[in-house]
Design a protein around this motif. Structure first.
Motif, PDB file in Angstrom:
ATOM      1  N   SER A 164       0.832  -1.217   0.000  1.00 11.50           N
ATOM      2  CA  SER A 164       0.000   0.000   0.000  1.00 11.50           C
ATOM      3  C   SER A 164       0.857   1.254   0.000  1.00 11.50           C
ATOM      4  CB  SER A 164      -0.923   0.004   1.225  1.00 11.50           C
ATOM      5  OG  SER A 164      -1.831  -1.074   1.186  1.00 11.50           O
ATOM      6  N   GLU A 165       1.930   1.230   0.786  1.00 14.34           N
ATOM      7  CA  GLU A 165       2.827   2.395   0.818  1.00 14.34           C
ATOM      8  C   GLU A 165       3.464   2.639  -0.551  1.00 14.34           C
ATOM      9  OE1 GLU A 165       3.236   4.635   3.356  1.00 14.34           O
ATOM     10  OE2 GLU A 165       1.549   3.463   4.124  1.00 14.34           O
ATOM     11  N   ILE A 166       3.784   1.554  -1.240  1.00 10.11           N
ATOM     12  CA  ILE A 166       4.346   1.700  -2.589  1.00 10.11           C
ATOM     13  C   ILE A 166       3.293   2.294  -3.529  1.00 10.11           C
ATOM     14  CG2 ILE A 166       5.264   0.467  -4.588  1.00 10.11           C
ATOM     15  CD1 ILE A 166       6.532  -1.530  -2.633  1.00 10.11           C
ATOM     16  N   HIS A 167       2.068   1.803  -3.446  1.00  9.40           N
ATOM     17  CA  HIS A 167       0.998   2.348  -4.296  1.00  9.40           C
ATOM     18  C   HIS A 167       0.825   3.846  -4.068  1.00  9.40           C
ATOM     19  CE1 HIS A 167      -0.021  -1.433  -5.971  1.00  9.40           C
ATOM     20  NE2 HIS A 167      -0.669  -1.934  -4.926  1.00  9.40           N
ATOM     21  N   LYS A 168       0.923   4.264  -2.808  1.00 10.45           N
ATOM     22  CA  LYS A 168       0.818   5.706  -2.522  1.00 10.45           C
ATOM     23  C   LYS A 168       1.977   6.464  -3.145  1.00 10.45           C
ATOM     24  CE  LYS A 168      -0.062   5.210   2.015  1.00 10.45           C
ATOM     25  NZ  LYS A 168      -0.329   5.570   3.421  1.00 10.45           N
ATOM     26  N   SER A 210      -0.507   5.056  -7.514  1.00 12.03           N
ATOM     27  CA  SER A 210      -1.386   4.058  -8.127  1.00 12.03           C
ATOM     28  C   SER A 210      -2.571   3.852  -7.188  1.00 12.03           C
ATOM     29  CB  SER A 210      -0.616   2.746  -8.335  1.00 12.03           C
ATOM     30  OG  SER A 210      -1.439   1.768  -8.916  1.00 12.03           O
ATOM     31  N   PHE A 211      -3.515   4.796  -7.235  1.00 11.08           N
ATOM     32  CA  PHE A 211      -4.535   4.859  -6.186  1.00 11.08           C
ATOM     33  C   PHE A 211      -5.641   3.812  -6.343  1.00 11.08           C
ATOM     34  CE2 PHE A 211      -2.648   9.151  -6.223  1.00 11.08           C
ATOM     35  CZ  PHE A 211      -2.137   9.120  -4.942  1.00 11.08           C
ATOM     36  N   GLU A 212      -5.932   3.409  -7.561  1.00 13.12           N
ATOM     37  CA  GLU A 212      -6.900   2.322  -7.733  1.00 13.12           C
ATOM     38  C   GLU A 212      -6.358   1.031  -7.115  1.00 13.12           C
ATOM     39  OE1 GLU A 212      -7.950   1.993 -11.820  1.00 13.12           O
ATOM     40  OE2 GLU A 212      -9.130   3.852 -11.831  1.00 13.12           O
ATOM     41  N   THR A 267      -5.815  -3.085  -2.754  1.00 12.44           N
ATOM     42  CA  THR A 267      -4.971  -3.711  -1.727  1.00 12.44           C
ATOM     43  C   THR A 267      -5.595  -3.554  -0.345  1.00 12.44           C
ATOM     44  OG1 THR A 267      -3.003  -3.246  -3.053  1.00 12.44           O
ATOM     45  CG2 THR A 267      -2.647  -3.754  -0.738  1.00 12.44           C
ATOM     46  N   SER A 268      -6.168  -2.378  -0.083  1.00 12.10           N
ATOM     47  CA  SER A 268      -6.838  -2.153   1.213  1.00 12.10           C
ATOM     48  C   SER A 268      -8.011  -3.106   1.380  1.00 12.10           C
ATOM     49  CB  SER A 268      -7.320  -0.702   1.301  1.00 12.10           C
ATOM     50  OG  SER A 268      -6.233   0.195   1.185  1.00 12.10           O
ATOM     51  N   ASN A 308      -5.863   4.051   4.357  1.00 13.25           N
ATOM     52  CA  ASN A 308      -5.279   4.007   3.013  1.00 13.25           C
ATOM     53  C   ASN A 308      -6.350   4.030   1.927  1.00 13.25           C
ATOM     54  OD1 ASN A 308      -2.613   3.992   3.835  1.00 13.25           O
ATOM     55  ND2 ASN A 308      -2.485   1.767   3.928  1.00 13.25           N
ATOM     56  N   LYS A 309      -7.436   3.320   2.167  1.00 11.63           N
ATOM     57  CA  LYS A 309      -8.524   3.326   1.184  1.00 11.63           C
ATOM     58  C   LYS A 309      -9.098   4.733   1.040  1.00 11.63           C
ATOM     59  CE  LYS A 309     -12.919   1.219  -0.128  1.00 11.63           C
ATOM     60  NZ  LYS A 309     -13.989   0.244   0.193  1.00 11.63           N
ATOM     61  N   ALA A 310      -9.234   5.433   2.159  1.00 10.24           N
ATOM     62  CA  ALA A 310      -9.736   6.811   2.116  1.00 10.24           C
ATOM     63  C   ALA A 310      -8.787   7.713   1.320  1.00 10.24           C
ATOM     64  CB  ALA A 310      -9.923   7.355   3.533  1.00 10.24           C
TER      65      ALA A 310
END
Length: 649
Positions: A230-234, A238-240, A245-246, A262-264
């Motif tokens: 999730s931290e990498i996606h942020k 890559s928010f979708e 992942t959340s 994280n989803k928020a």
């Protein structure tokens, strides 16, 4: 001799020697029941429980905790065992202490070295201790080879930022059929924790993490890995994927608080701000302490971002104040000040500016906003200019505001004015070279009005305001572009759209600037592009007034006064006079405002005041910017009431 030397411990020790461990355990238990502080019995029972009977770590810990109080010749022999047990029950400080005591006593075990290596690597961030752990690991590796030592060494290198040393160790783990999951994990961690990893590298880390997840059965470890993903996606925006992942984490643990947060974040980044707010607010009661600050801060920012009403701003203030109470951070207080400014609550702007100055006296923003609040509350020039000067002394970014205020409120017949004009003009030109937003803005205003040392050049003003909008889509700049289009006598439809945009931003609390509203009302009033519609113009003016009240800009005050002078319903002449008096000193030379004050005093039959403002208007026209001056002089040729040009952006 045996009985004499060992006394009451003889029975238990004989049973232990004969490998009757349960009976030996019972024998020492009987002694402990008679005397719970029999330290030797505690030591012996603890040894039996740990080595031969596999009793619970907590039970062993309680025995050995008292057993180490036995005489040194016995207690020193259980230091190593005791440190192991302490580690297992998470008494890390004791574990380290007694492992070190075992080494000092000259009876270190491999377990002592391994335990200290684990502790220093997994529980500490002290690079000196981690290097010590590496020495222990190398010592053990010379005696044995096992995967745990390789894993520990790899983690040590990651913590020491020696990422290039990790891959050879990972390669060794891939040869071990039992530790392929750790190989993937460590390979990914070496990328994840490396600050120099590229986005492509981080995507490779995600693949390695996913391979590890496929091999791992422990759900808690899976969640930890997914949180890293999730931290990498942020980081790579890559928010979708962040949302997906959340949601995957929720399959392992319902309502995981970090996954909710994280989803928020993902929802807000994809412009689903209402959904993000609803998700965080629904789970605030279960938000863990380490996320409470960020949850409140993001809620404040999201309400501010989505603002469509006064209530949205009030909710933003609520969460911003909570964030400020959780962390003494100048950004939290700056946000509160900005929100109160948007609410036109300048009492609280001043209050929090005062707090900001006291708490963060090295930052200029507090001095700047203190000065700004005093300016809007119509304090005398000398009261607020000193705060702008203090802000400029801390940070030359505020030099422009200090010079601008001096320029706009200094008598132009004074010699000092030419220096102020020259300094401000030079500052704008320096900003243009550096591609600064504010420099384009003031250059556009300079070309439009013939101010700040610029000659009037409407075409150049149009070019510069477009450059300004490329850097920042401020609603004031949309209004300025519209005014320039009107002056060019072309693209009235585009000007109307720009003013409507600015008006809607103002009415929905997205901006504190009412300039667009006044120009839009003027277009309806004068039938420019739109059909002539005086009621529409009046409604826009009243809507603007009802939002800004006593903090309205001079453009709004002029327009309100114009309708009051025409005796229009809902426009009060005395209120119009009060509004104009509030904005009277916005500019030192302000012929449009002085003209309206003169007209109101004439209507109120106060000729002395009317003459006073007529003279002030005449004086202003001598020094006013060329654009305002020419339009005012042209309109003054008529003896009829007219709506003067606007001079405030």
């Amino acid at each position: 001799m045996f009985e004499k030397y060992f006394g009451r411990y003889k029975q238990g020790l004989e049973l232990l020697r004969n490998e009757e461990y349960e009976n030996a355990y019972e024998a020492f238990s009987n002694l402990i029941n008679k005397n719970p502080k029999d330290y030797k019995a505690r030591a012996y029972r603890g040894i039996i429980s740990a080595i031969f009977l596999n009793k619970s770590d907590e039970e062993i810990y309680q025995d050995l905790k008292l057993g180490i109080k036995a005489p040194y010749n016995l207690s020193s022999r259980i230091y190593s065992l005791y440190s192991d047990v302490c580690f297992n029950v998470k008494k890390y400080d004791e574990a380290v202490e007694y492992a070190q005591k075992a080494i000092n006593a000259g009876i270190p075990s491999d377990t002592n070295y391994l335990l200290l290596a684990r502790y220093y690597i997994y529980e500490k961030n002290d690079k000196k201790l981690i290097n010590t752990a590496l020495e222990y690991i190398d010592y053990l590796m010379n005696k044995m080879q096992n995967d745990e030592l390789i894993i520990l060494k790899a983690h040590a290198y990651i913590k020491l930022d020696k990422y290039e040393e990790v891959q050879p160790l990972v390669d060794k783990l891939f040869f071990s059929s039992s530790n392929v999951d750790n190989a993937y994990l460590i390979q990914a961690d070496a990328i994840f924790y490396n600050p120099n990893s590229s986005d492509e590298d981080l995507k490779k880390a995600i693949n390695s993490y996913q391979e590890a997840i496929n091999l791992i059965k422990d759900n808690e470890i899976k969640i930890d890995i997914l949180l890293k993903i999730s931290e990498i996606h942020k980081h790579i925006e890559s928010f979708e994927d962040l949302i997906k992942t959340s949601e995957l984490i929720f399959t392992y643990q319902d309502n995981h608080p970090v996954a909710i947060f994280n989803k928020a974040i993902g929802l807000a980044a994809l412009d689903h701000i209402d959904d993000a707010i609803n998700l965080l607010e629904a789970n605030l009661d279960t938000t863990p302490p380490h996320l409470e600050l960020y949850s409140n801060r993001f809620l404040a920012l999201w309400y501010y971002q989505k603002v469509n009403s006064e209530n949205d701003l009030k909710m933003a203030v609520k969460y911003a104040v909570k964030a400020a109470n959780l962390e003494l951070n100048h950004l939290n207080y700056a946000l509160i000040i900005d929100l109160y400014e948007a609410l036109y609550d300048f009492e609280n702007v001043e209050k929090y500016a005062d707090m900001y100055m006291k708490l963060f006296f090295k930052y200029p923003y507090g001095y700047y906003m203190k000065g700004y609040s005093l300016f809007l509350k119509r304090y005398p020039f000398k009261k607020y200019i000193r705060y702008y000067k203090m802000a400029a002394q801390f940070d030359n970014t505020y030099q422009k505001d200090y010079l601008l205020l001096n320029y706009e409120r200094t008598n132009r017949t004074k010699k000092a004015f030419n220096k102020i004009k020259s300094d401000f003009h030079n500052l704008i030109m320096q900003g243009l070279k550096a591609n600064k937003y504010w420099a384009y803005r003031y250059a556009a205003l300079g070309y439009f009005y013939g101010e700040y040392g610029f000659d009037v050049n409407i075409d150049e003003a149009y070019v510069v305001v477009n450059q300004c909008l490329e850097l920042n889509d401020n609603s004031c700049d949309f209004t300025l572009k519209g005014a320039i289009l009107l002056k060019q006598n072309q693209h009235f439809d585009e000007a109307g759209r720009l003013f409507e945009h600015s008006h809607n931003e103002f009415i929905s609390y997205k901006t504190p600037c009412s300039c667009g509203s006044t120009f839009l009302a003027r277009m309806y009033l004068e039938g420019i592009h739109f059909d002539k519609d005086e009621p529409k113009a009046m409604k826009i003016t009243l809507d603007s007034y009802n939002k800004a009240k006593k903090y309205m800009h001079s453009n709004s005050a002029i327009l309100y006064a114009y309708f009051a002078l025409l005796n229009k319903e809902n426009f009060d002449l005395n209120l119009a006079l009060e509004n104009l008096k509030n904005v009277e000193n916005e500019l030192y030379y302000n012929s449009p405002v002085f003209y309206m004050l003169k007209e109101i005093y004439l209507k109120l039959n106060n000729h002395e005041k009317a003459n006073y403002y007529y003279k002030r208007m005449e004086e202003s026209l001598l020094y006013e910017g060329k654009t305002i001056k020419e339009e005012m002089l042209e309109k003054l040729k008529s003896n009829h009431l007219f709506l003067p040009p606007f001079n405030n952006f």
